[in-house]
Motif scaffolding. Structure first.
Motif, PDB file in Angstrom:
ATOM      1  N   THR A   4       0.830  -1.197   0.000  1.00 22.69           N
ATOM      2  CA  THR A   4       0.000   0.000   0.000  1.00 22.69           C
ATOM      3  C   THR A   4       0.865   1.248   0.000  1.00 22.69           C
ATOM      4  OG1 THR A   4      -0.138   0.016   2.404  1.00 22.69           O
ATOM      5  CG2 THR A   4      -1.899  -1.120   1.241  1.00 22.69           C
ATOM      6  N   SER A   5       0.270   2.338  -0.441  1.00 20.90           N
ATOM      7  CA  SER A   5       0.952   3.630  -0.407  1.00 20.90           C
ATOM      8  C   SER A   5       0.940   4.086   1.050  1.00 20.90           C
ATOM      9  CB  SER A   5       0.209   4.646  -1.279  1.00 20.90           C
ATOM     10  OG  SER A   5       0.125   4.213  -2.604  1.00 20.90           O
ATOM     11  N   PRO A   6       2.043   3.935   1.767  1.00 25.18           N
ATOM     12  CA  PRO A   6       2.031   4.152   3.212  1.00 25.18           C
ATOM     13  C   PRO A   6       1.576   5.545   3.641  1.00 25.18           C
ATOM     14  CG  PRO A   6       4.280   3.868   2.422  1.00 25.18           C
ATOM     15  CD  PRO A   6       3.358   3.616   1.278  1.00 25.18           C
ATOM     16  N   ARG A   7       1.931   6.546   2.887  1.00 26.46           N
ATOM     17  CA  ARG A   7       1.600   7.902   3.306  1.00 26.46           C
ATOM     18  C   ARG A   7       0.108   8.202   3.173  1.00 26.46           C
ATOM     19  NH1 ARG A   7       4.555  13.392   1.225  1.00 26.46           N
ATOM     20  NH2 ARG A   7       3.502  14.783   2.659  1.00 26.46           N
ATOM     21  N   TYR A   8      -0.522   7.638   2.153  1.00 29.07           N
ATOM     22  CA  TYR A   8      -1.914   7.979   1.876  1.00 29.07           C
ATOM     23  C   TYR A   8      -2.883   6.812   1.975  1.00 29.07           C
ATOM     24  CZ  TYR A   8       0.257  12.191   0.117  1.00 29.07           C
ATOM     25  OH  TYR A   8       0.992  13.341   0.011  1.00 29.07           O
ATOM     26  N   ASP A  11      -6.685   6.949   3.031  1.00 28.73           N
ATOM     27  CA  ASP A  11      -7.127   8.337   3.082  1.00 28.73           C
ATOM     28  C   ASP A  11      -8.570   8.374   2.574  1.00 28.73           C
ATOM     29  OD1 ASP A  11      -5.988  11.384   3.024  1.00 28.73           O
ATOM     30  OD2 ASP A  11      -7.533  11.066   1.488  1.00 28.73           O
ATOM     31  N   ASN A  55      -2.538   5.104  -4.079  1.00 29.28           N
ATOM     32  CA  ASN A  55      -2.735   6.456  -4.588  1.00 29.28           C
ATOM     33  C   ASN A  55      -2.378   6.414  -6.080  1.00 29.28           C
ATOM     34  OD1 ASN A  55      -3.021   9.204  -4.869  1.00 29.28           O
ATOM     35  ND2 ASN A  55      -1.165   9.720  -3.746  1.00 29.28           N
TER      36      ASN A  55
END
Length: 81
Positions: A4-8, A11, A55
């Motif tokens: 997964t896109s860790p930052r987003y 969201d 994302n």
């Protein structure tokens, strides 16, 4: 399985987009695998997009919209952002 896109990941915007993609796909009677094929996106990546874990870039979003026979604007409207 893609990471997964860790930052987003998860969201609310990505979750809403993923839900819109899933709804639009189901309304059209298209399997996730078929949508991934039509979009030229890996099926596991498509799964992660639908769950809000990725994302996706604008090219991926445009490919998905085209495969759903929608414009990017229509897809975003479906996401109710």
């Amino acid at each position: 399985m893609p990471i997964t896109s860790p930052r987003y990941a998860n969201d609310p915007v990505l979750v809403a987009l993923g839900e819109a993609i899933r709804r639009s796909r189901r309304v059209r009677g298209i399997s996730q695998e078929e949508l991934a094929h039509r979009s030229e996106i890996d099926r596991s990546y498509m799964s992660s997009i639908e769950r809000g874990g990725q994302n996706p870039g604008i090219i991926s979003v445009a490919r998905i919209a085209r495969a759903l026979e929608m414009s990017v604007a229509e897809l975003m409207t479906e996401a109710q952002l």
